[in-house]
Design a protein around this motif. Structure first.
Motif, PDB file in Angstrom:
ATOM      1  N   GLY A  11      -1.458   3.643  -2.306  1.00  0.00           N
ATOM      2  CA  GLY A  11      -0.166   3.361  -2.434  1.00  0.00           C
ATOM      3  C   GLY A  11       1.121   3.984  -1.200  1.00  0.00           C
ATOM      4  O   GLY A  11       2.625   4.163  -1.438  1.00  0.00           O
ATOM      5  N   GLU A  12       0.726   4.259   0.360  1.00  0.00           N
ATOM      6  CA  GLU A  12       1.096   5.010   1.208  1.00  0.00           C
ATOM      7  C   GLU A  12       3.030   4.451   1.216  1.00  0.00           C
ATOM      8  O   GLU A  12       3.999   4.537   1.176  1.00  0.00           O
ATOM      9  CB  GLU A  12       0.897   5.335   2.296  1.00  0.00           C
ATOM     10  CG  GLU A  12       0.165   6.026   2.033  1.00  0.00           C
ATOM     11  CD  GLU A  12      -0.802   5.507   1.599  1.00  0.00           C
ATOM     12  OE1 GLU A  12      -1.590   3.975   1.472  1.00  0.00           O
ATOM     13  OE2 GLU A  12      -2.616   6.537   2.452  1.00  0.00           O
ATOM     14  N   ARG A  13       2.721   2.557   1.135  1.00  0.00           N
ATOM     15  CA  ARG A  13       3.748   1.406   1.114  1.00  0.00           C
ATOM     16  C   ARG A  13       5.054   1.897   0.120  1.00  0.00           C
ATOM     17  O   ARG A  13       5.782   1.954   0.449  1.00  0.00           O
ATOM     18  CB  ARG A  13       3.854   0.448   1.904  1.00  0.00           C
ATOM     19  CG  ARG A  13       3.241  -0.234   3.248  1.00  0.00           C
ATOM     20  CD  ARG A  13       2.854  -1.196   3.251  1.00  0.00           C
ATOM     21  NE  ARG A  13       1.599  -1.708   2.877  1.00  0.00           N
ATOM     22  CZ  ARG A  13       0.182  -2.359   2.874  1.00  0.00           C
ATOM     23  NH1 ARG A  13       0.896  -3.248   3.492  1.00  0.00           N
ATOM     24  NH2 ARG A  13      -0.584  -2.571   2.251  1.00  0.00           N
ATOM     25  N   LEU A  14       4.437   2.475  -1.229  1.00  0.00           N
ATOM     26  CA  LEU A  14       5.564   2.108  -2.486  1.00  0.00           C
ATOM     27  C   LEU A  14       6.039   3.434  -2.304  1.00  0.00           C
ATOM     28  O   LEU A  14       6.933   3.572  -2.174  1.00  0.00           O
ATOM     29  CB  LEU A  14       5.007   2.107  -3.231  1.00  0.00           C
ATOM     30  CG  LEU A  14       4.051   0.157  -3.610  1.00  0.00           C
ATOM     31  CD1 LEU A  14       2.666   0.513  -5.338  1.00  0.00           C
ATOM     32  CD2 LEU A  14       5.488  -0.551  -3.829  1.00  0.00           C
ATOM     33  N   ALA A  15       5.569   4.752  -1.367  1.00  0.00           N
ATOM     34  CA  ALA A  15       5.650   6.373  -1.702  1.00  0.00           C
ATOM     35  C   ALA A  15       6.976   6.508  -0.706  1.00  0.00           C
ATOM     36  O   ALA A  15       8.031   6.430  -1.753  1.00  0.00           O
ATOM     37  CB  ALA A  15       4.296   6.819  -0.960  1.00  0.00           C
ATOM     38  N   ASP A 217       2.173  -4.767  -2.938  1.00  0.00           N
ATOM     39  CA  ASP A 217       2.223  -3.415  -1.252  1.00  0.00           C
ATOM     40  C   ASP A 217       3.249  -2.852  -1.732  1.00  0.00           C
ATOM     41  O   ASP A 217       3.255  -1.525  -0.574  1.00  0.00           O
ATOM     42  CB  ASP A 217       1.704  -3.626  -0.266  1.00  0.00           C
ATOM     43  CG  ASP A 217      -0.076  -4.053  -0.761  1.00  0.00           C
ATOM     44  OD1 ASP A 217      -0.647  -3.561  -1.711  1.00  0.00           O
ATOM     45  OD2 ASP A 217      -0.755  -4.871  -0.047  1.00  0.00           O
ATOM     46  N   ARG A 218       4.363  -3.693  -1.818  1.00  0.00           N
ATOM     47  CA  ARG A 218       5.917  -2.788  -1.408  1.00  0.00           C
ATOM     48  C   ARG A 218       6.676  -2.958  -2.373  1.00  0.00           C
ATOM     49  O   ARG A 218       6.692  -3.641  -3.287  1.00  0.00           O
ATOM     50  CB  ARG A 218       6.350  -3.884   0.351  1.00  0.00           C
ATOM     51  CG  ARG A 218       5.456  -3.897   1.423  1.00  0.00           C
ATOM     52  CD  ARG A 218       5.805  -5.128   2.403  1.00  0.00           C
ATOM     53  NE  ARG A 218       5.376  -6.167   1.777  1.00  0.00           N
ATOM     54  CZ  ARG A 218       6.249  -7.391   1.863  1.00  0.00           C
ATOM     55  NH1 ARG A 218       6.421  -7.560   3.357  1.00  0.00           N
ATOM     56  NH2 ARG A 218       5.300  -8.758   1.076  1.00  0.00           N
ATOM     57  N   ALA A 219       7.732  -1.744  -2.270  1.00  0.00           N
ATOM     58  CA  ALA A 219       8.543  -1.740  -3.505  1.00  0.00           C
ATOM     59  C   ALA A 219       9.249  -3.347  -3.208  1.00  0.00           C
ATOM     60  O   ALA A 219       9.342  -3.755  -4.593  1.00  0.00           O
ATOM     61  CB  ALA A 219      10.082  -0.926  -2.576  1.00  0.00           C
ATOM     62  N   GLU A 220       9.833  -4.368  -2.379  1.00  0.00           N
ATOM     63  CA  GLU A 220       9.390  -5.424  -2.481  1.00  0.00           C
ATOM     64  C   GLU A 220       8.618  -6.908  -3.470  1.00  0.00           C
ATOM     65  O   GLU A 220       9.332  -7.904  -4.175  1.00  0.00           O
ATOM     66  CB  GLU A 220      10.232  -6.466  -1.289  1.00  0.00           C
ATOM     67  CG  GLU A 220       9.345  -6.262  -0.484  1.00  0.00           C
ATOM     68  CD  GLU A 220       9.144  -4.891   1.179  1.00  0.00           C
ATOM     69  OE1 GLU A 220       9.673  -5.453   1.978  1.00  0.00           O
ATOM     70  OE2 GLU A 220       9.826  -4.089   0.448  1.00  0.00           O
ATOM     71  N   ASP A 221       7.540  -5.995  -3.958  1.00  0.00           N
ATOM     72  CA  ASP A 221       6.664  -7.326  -4.008  1.00  0.00           C
ATOM     73  C   ASP A 221       6.809  -6.432  -5.763  1.00  0.00           C
ATOM     74  O   ASP A 221       6.501  -7.620  -6.046  1.00  0.00           O
ATOM     75  CB  ASP A 221       5.660  -6.688  -3.459  1.00  0.00           C
ATOM     76  CG  ASP A 221       4.809  -6.590  -2.199  1.00  0.00           C
ATOM     77  OD1 ASP A 221       5.694  -7.636  -1.369  1.00  0.00           O
ATOM     78  OD2 ASP A 221       4.421  -6.203  -1.371  1.00  0.00           O
ATOM     79  N   ILE A 222       7.260  -6.043  -5.962  1.00  0.00           N
ATOM     80  CA  ILE A 222       7.400  -5.396  -7.818  1.00  0.00           C
ATOM     81  C   ILE A 222       8.763  -6.604  -7.902  1.00  0.00           C
ATOM     82  O   ILE A 222       7.998  -7.086  -9.259  1.00  0.00           O
ATOM     83  CB  ILE A 222       7.397  -3.820  -7.910  1.00  0.00           C
ATOM     84  CG1 ILE A 222       7.194  -3.029  -7.172  1.00  0.00           C
ATOM     85  CG2 ILE A 222       8.465  -4.530  -8.796  1.00  0.00           C
ATOM     86  CD1 ILE A 222       7.354  -1.533  -7.139  1.00  0.00           C
TER      87      ILE A 222
END
Length: 235
Positions: A11-15, A217-222
């Protein structure tokens, strides 16, 4: 049918966006990502689950054992270099009949996973069936082209003009594991590359349309995924 879950990503992109902790436990719509995956598995009528998690994610196994006592889990604790190797690590636990393979990235209505598994089972000659849709909200969508019977004829760059992309879950026969050494010898690493290898080797892979799903995969995806869940998986 058994289920396999690839949940070994870091989860590198989220981190990088400040969302920390094991990716399978990142909460979306009030539940960890892996809980959404398990709901799909239940909807498919599956009770036996093999899951690969990385060596720093013991909390994922603890969550599953505590929150899903109705399912029987086998966990592989291994940090792998690629999604393909994560699948191969699950091979000893997915023998026998066809299995449902999922990642923890895809948010989709659980009922759609169950419907997919039932439709895939009707493909008696299939070595694999890939869930497909035409909703693209991914940096690197895996495009697929099918013939009139639904058999996949091209994947990846060779299908660049196709509107269809993979949705992140599949049914596969254990026979595909006969290609492990050939795939490694060819220098493959990603699961998508292995799927392309199977097609090139003559394995019969089919596409099965499924409703919209959202890849996280990304914060905006949440944010996108939570709005999708609130809509009842329709918008």
């Amino acid at each position: 049918m058994k289920a396999g879950i690839i949940a070994a990503g870091q989860g590198e992109r989220l981190a990088r966006a400040g969302v920390h902790g094991p990716k399978p436990l990142v909460r979306v719509g009030g539940l960890p990502l892996i809980a959404h995956t398990l709901n799909g598995i239940r909807a498919a009528g599956i009770a036996e689950v093999a899951c690969i998690i990385n060596e720093d994610s013991a909390a994922v196994a603890a969550y599953c054992h505590a929150q899903a006592p109705d399912l029987s889990f086998t966990f592989v604790h291994r940090s792998t270099p690629s999604s393909m190797e994560s699948l191969f690590a699950l091979a000893p636990h997915l023998d026998g009949e066809s299995f449902l393979l999922l990642t923890v990235d895809a948010i989709i209505a659980p009922a759609a996973v169950g419907a997919f598994a039932r439709a895939a089972a009707e493909r008696a000659d299939a070595d694999g069936v890939l869930a497909l849709n035409d909703f693209v909200d991914d940096e690197k969508p895996l495009r697929v082209r099918c013939d009139n019977n639904g058999r996949i004829t091209a994947i990846g760059a060779a299908a660049a003009d196709s509107p269809l992309i993979t949705a992140g879950f599949y049914t596969l026969r254990p026979a595909i594991f006969a290609e492990i050494e050939a795939a490694r010898a060819a220098g493959l690493s990603a699961l998508r590359q292995f799927l392309g290898h199977l097609i090139a080797r003559g394995y019969r892979l089919y596409g099965q349309p499924v409703p919209k799903c959202v890849d996280v995969d990304r914060a905006e995806d949440i944010v996108t995924a939570e709005a999708f869940i609130r809509s009842g998986y329709t918008a």
